[in-house]
Scaffold this active site. Structure first.
Site, mmCIF file in Angstrom:
data_model
loop_
_atom_site.group_PDB
_atom_site.id
_atom_site.type_symbol
_atom_site.label_atom_id
_atom_site.label_comp_id
_atom_site.label_asym_id
_atom_site.label_seq_id
_atom_site.Cartn_x
_atom_site.Cartn_y
_atom_site.Cartn_z
ATOM 1 N N ASP A 669 0.728 -1.184 0.003
ATOM 2 C CA ASP A 669 -0.110 -0.052 -0.008
ATOM 3 C C ASP A 669 0.931 1.190 -0.026
ATOM 4 O O ASP A 669 0.585 2.208 -0.648
ATOM 5 C CB ASP A 669 -0.914 0.074 1.345
ATOM 6 C CG ASP A 669 -1.931 1.071 1.272
ATOM 7 O OD1 ASP A 669 -2.580 1.255 0.307
ATOM 8 O OD2 ASP A 669 -1.676 1.871 2.222
ATOM 9 N N LYS A 673 1.456 4.415 -2.962
ATOM 10 C CA LYS A 673 1.436 5.793 -2.609
ATOM 11 C C LYS A 673 2.512 6.621 -2.858
ATOM 12 O O LYS A 673 2.508 7.730 -3.439
ATOM 13 C CB LYS A 673 0.994 5.976 -0.915
ATOM 14 C CG LYS A 673 -0.449 5.355 -0.645
ATOM 15 C CD LYS A 673 -0.641 5.587 0.903
ATOM 16 C CE LYS A 673 -1.874 4.916 1.482
ATOM 17 N NZ LYS A 673 -2.166 4.945 2.500
#
Length: 818
Positions: A669, A673
């Protein structure tokens, strides 16, 4: 003097006719001199035509439909006419049906339906209707007199669309009314007769024409056309649900709108009223208190730049092009003369200023004949290659934007074309007269309704909520968003789908009861069908909200954006996917909004801030940050006696983690980003290029299921406890920090002391420090909650509302997509 005309739907049932009686009684209190013109009962004319055509084949099976017609009129008498008048009324219609039966039988014997015979058969509709309505009025103590307009309206023998001898007809009408000074005439619309006594019909809008003839002959104060809508609307309400009634129109506006498809009144029927300067008032039989629409010469003040939008379907465009047209006198005259001699109506003409091409629109039914006529006329030029082969484009529609105000309002054309462009609709041809009363555009037929809705919204803003929202994924974030939507009047929830069910309702889904509705009414989910339905939706503004975490929907993003559908998503798969795909989406987002602010920092304005800095000319040097709300919560809470595995489970229960916590703990994750932020800075980074500390033990990473992962995780609590104690001994804390600098990225578990800006982070906060040429000595710091369904859903909602603003305002510039 007033003329009141009631159309087919107004006399479509006994209940409707009772409403007419109320209207006439009310009108008679103020106006003693009235003429009532009536059409056939709704649907009867078409049924009579079908009877005649069926009989012309020699078939004898016309008896059942004829009996059905007979029964419908008998039933109307029984419900509308008092016992005293019933026998006479029944006798009259029995005679008419006896005559009609003989005529139909004769047609079946000779197997021929001549135009004159068809007119005679059609005339029974109005004659039956007027007979019954006259008897109904008499039963209500109204001094009504049946008037067969064949007695007063004289025409030529152009059957089906007869031309009226107006001077002779006016004298006949005046004489008849002078001989019946106290009576209430109930006149048959649509019909007349020749000097030889043959019955004729007056063509499309014939009953309106009858009313206009009576109005002109009797110099009426007003001609009222009673129908089933509240006057003339800004657009067809069946195509544009937000259409509303117009208080007034000029004759020119009314004729333009009617010519281009508005069904309330037919242009030629206005001519007698127009020439006599008699106002027309369009009223609703079923809502008589509504003021309706007044049509006259006066252009009354109106709040909008245009009056209305109408359309014509089933159009074909023929284009003649070539050097043989340039500077050659008479070429256009030859073209349009040949078309006229063939009896073909040209709907629209447009010509290039270079004279290299001429395009004209005709009804689809005429295109084959028109092509043959043009090719014959220009045979020499075509064979000599002075002209190119004709170009035929079919399945088109014409949209007409009409209004007297247009000539006084700059930017009307721009609004039209921006609205169409923003809706992803291509314009095939354009035409505008020097009067600036009408702008006509030719488009693909499949785009007609969306074009009408887009243009209507562009000119008549805030008439209704028409932003349709389709939500994919109803998990923690999606469910929270749906609960927020219920308080947003500008959002209309139209589509929902998850792994178990899907539901689409263009009338709107109650967001307060979405769970129950989806469970009870929804059908088996099919993402492809869901998205195809979304693309075909006729609603003018559409927003797709992707609240999933997977990649299934991402390949559809480009075609959705190309179709003018905005996308709002917390899903990072698209923005962090292959760079070439990301660049394509960014290009498409210049026209249609793509909002992904919640991809980094949930509701924090991190991406927006980067974009604004870069737009202002700033250059990003370095970004440092704690980008995972999940890992921020875990390390901020990793104090005291709490075990690592218990904290992970708590984070999942609070909705801080992805559905599979391994996405967070494995750094996947955070990597996404990092890539998204790097790309916003102009650095073309791929996920494979990010160096990362993986916090997942191998056994946990390869666990067969999420439950297996949670079963294994406690075995590694001691390892995490050791790292925590080491940090404490050094008076530092553990922080999972991403660093992006010069097209390189690193994500690492680091020890930071009290002098570091990330030391005092609490809860699930994210923090980002941006070093740039403008913020070189002291970085720009953004800090706040970086995880949780409420803040993420709020960020998504903000993206939806921003998309609505951008979709609502096709003339506004600015960024499309965050």
């Amino acid at each position: 003097m007033k003329i009141l005309k009631f159309g087919g739907t107004s006399v479509g049932s006994p209940a409707a006719i009772k409403q007419i009686i109320k209207i006439i009684k009310e009108t008679r209190r103020k106006h003693r001199q009235l003429v009532v013109v009536v059409s056939a009962f709704s649907g009867i004319t078409d049924q009579l035509i079908a009877l005649g055509k069926r009989a012309s084949t020699g078939s004898e099976d016309f008896q059942p439909p004829l009996l059905a017609l007979h029964t419908r009129h008998q039933d109307a008498i029984q419900e509308l006419v008092g016992e005293k008048q019933q026998p006479a009324a029944m006798a009259q219609i029995e005679l008419m049906f006896k005559e009609l039966k003989q005529i139909i039988h004769g047609v079946s014997l000779v197997k021929e339906l001549t135009p004159s015979m068809l007119d005679f058969i059609m005339s029974f509709g109005e004659r039956l209707s007027a007979t019954i309505i006259t008897a109904a009025f008499i039963s209500q103590d109204l001094k009504a007199v049946y008037l067969d307009t064949r007695e007063v309206i004289l025409t030529d023998d152009h059957f089906g669309n007869a031309h009226v001898d107006r001077a002779h007809s006016y004298r006949n009408i005046q004489t008849w009314c002078k001989n019946h000074p106290t009576s209430l005439p109930i006149a048959t619309g649509f019909i007349g007769k020749t000097a030889a006594g043959q019955t004729t019909t007056l063509g499309r809008g014939g009953s309106d024409y009858t009313a206009a003839l009576f109005g002109a002959a009797l110099t009426a104060d007003v001609i009222e056309i009673w129908t089933d809508v509240n006057g003339v609307m800004t657009a067809n309400p069946k195509q544009v649900p937000t259409a509303f009634s117009l208080p007034s129109l000029t004759y020119r506006e009314a004729m333009e709108m009617s010519y281009f498809g508005a069904k309330v009144i037919h242009p030629p029927t206005m001519l007698p009223a127009l020439e006599a300067n008699i106002p027309l008032l369009i009223k609703n039989t079923f809502n008589p208190r509504h003021p309706g629409t007044l049509i006259n010469f006066e252009d009354k003040p109106f709040s909008y730049a245009i009056k209305g939008i109408s359309s014509i379907q089933k159009i074909a465009m023929i284009t003649v092009a070539g050097s043989g047209l340039v500077g050659v006198a008479g070429m256009a005259e030859r073209l349009f003369g040949a078309i006229a001699r063939a009896g073909i109506n040209i709907i629209l003409i447009t010509q290039a200023s270079s004279e290299y091409s001429i395009s004209f629109a005709v009804a689809a039914a005429d295109v084959i004949l028109a092509r043959r006529v043009v090719e014959n006329e220009y045979a020499l030029e075509l064979s000599g290659h002075y002209l190119e082969p004709l170009t035929i484009t079919e399945n088109l529609s014409i949209i007409a934007v009409v209004g007297e105000n247009m000539r006084h309002t700059p930017g009307v054309s721009g609004t039209v074309f921006n609205a169409l462009g923003h809706a992803g609709i291509n314009v095939v041809a354009i035409a505008q007269g020097s009067s600036e009363l009408n702008i006509s555009v030719v488009i693909q037929g499949r785009d007609e309704i969306r074009a009408l809705q887009a243009i209507h919204e562009a000119f008549f803003k805030n008439t209704a909520n028409t932003t349709a929202v389709f939500v994919v994924g109803t998990g923690v974030v999606g469910g929270t968003l749906l609960n927020m939507i219920k308080n947003q009047p500008s959002i209309k929830l139209v589509g929902l789908t998850n792994n178990h069910a899907m539901l689409i309702d263009e009338q709107g889904i109650q967001s307060s009861a979405w769970k129950k509705t989806l469970t009870t009414v929804g059908r088996a989910p099919d993402l492809k069908i869901f998205l195809e339905t979304l693309k075909k939706s006729l609603l003018p503004r559409r927003v797709l909200v992707d609240c999933t975490a997977g990649a299934d929907i991402v390949p559809y993003y480009p075609e959705l954006l190309e179709a003018g559908i905005a996308i709002v998503t917390p899903n990072k798969q698209a923005a962090a996917g292959p760079n070439k795909n990301y660049q394509l989406l960014k290009t498409l987002a210049q026209k249609t909004p793509w909002h992904y602010e919640t991809n980094v920092g949930a509701g924090l304005p991190i991406i927006t801030t980067l974009q604004r800095l870069i737009e202002s000319g700033d250059r990003i040097i370095k970004i440092e940050g704690i980008l995972s709300g999940t890992l921020s919560f875990l390390f901020n809470s990793f104090v005291g006696a709490k075990h690592w595995s218990a904290l992970v489970k708590e984070a999942r229960d609070k909705g801080f983690t992805e559905s599979d916590p391994r996405v967070d703990l494995g750094g996947v994750d955070v990597v996404r980003k990092v890539v998204i932020l790097a790309r916003e800075c102009g650095w073309q980074l791929e996920t494979s290029e990010v160096k990362i500390d993986n916090l997942l033990p191998k056994a946990c990473a390869h666990a067969a299921s999420i439950s297996e992962f949670f079963r294994l995780l406690p075995k590694y609590d001691a390892e995490f406890e050791q790292q925590k104690k080491q940090a404490a001994r050094n008076k530092k804390v553990l922080r999972y920090i991403a660093t992006i600098e010069r097209n390189r990225a690193l994500v690492k578990l680091r020890l930071v002391g009290p002098d570091h800006p990330f030391y005092n982070l609490t809860g699930s906060d994210n923090i980002v420090a941006i070093t740039s040429t403008h913020y070189h000595h002291s970085p720009l710091v953004i800090r706040g909650p970086g995880a949780g369904p409420e803040v993420t859903a709020a960020g998504v909602l903000s993206g939806i509302l921003q998309s609505i603003k951008e979709l609502k305002s096709p003339l506004e510039g600015g960024s499309r997509g965050v």
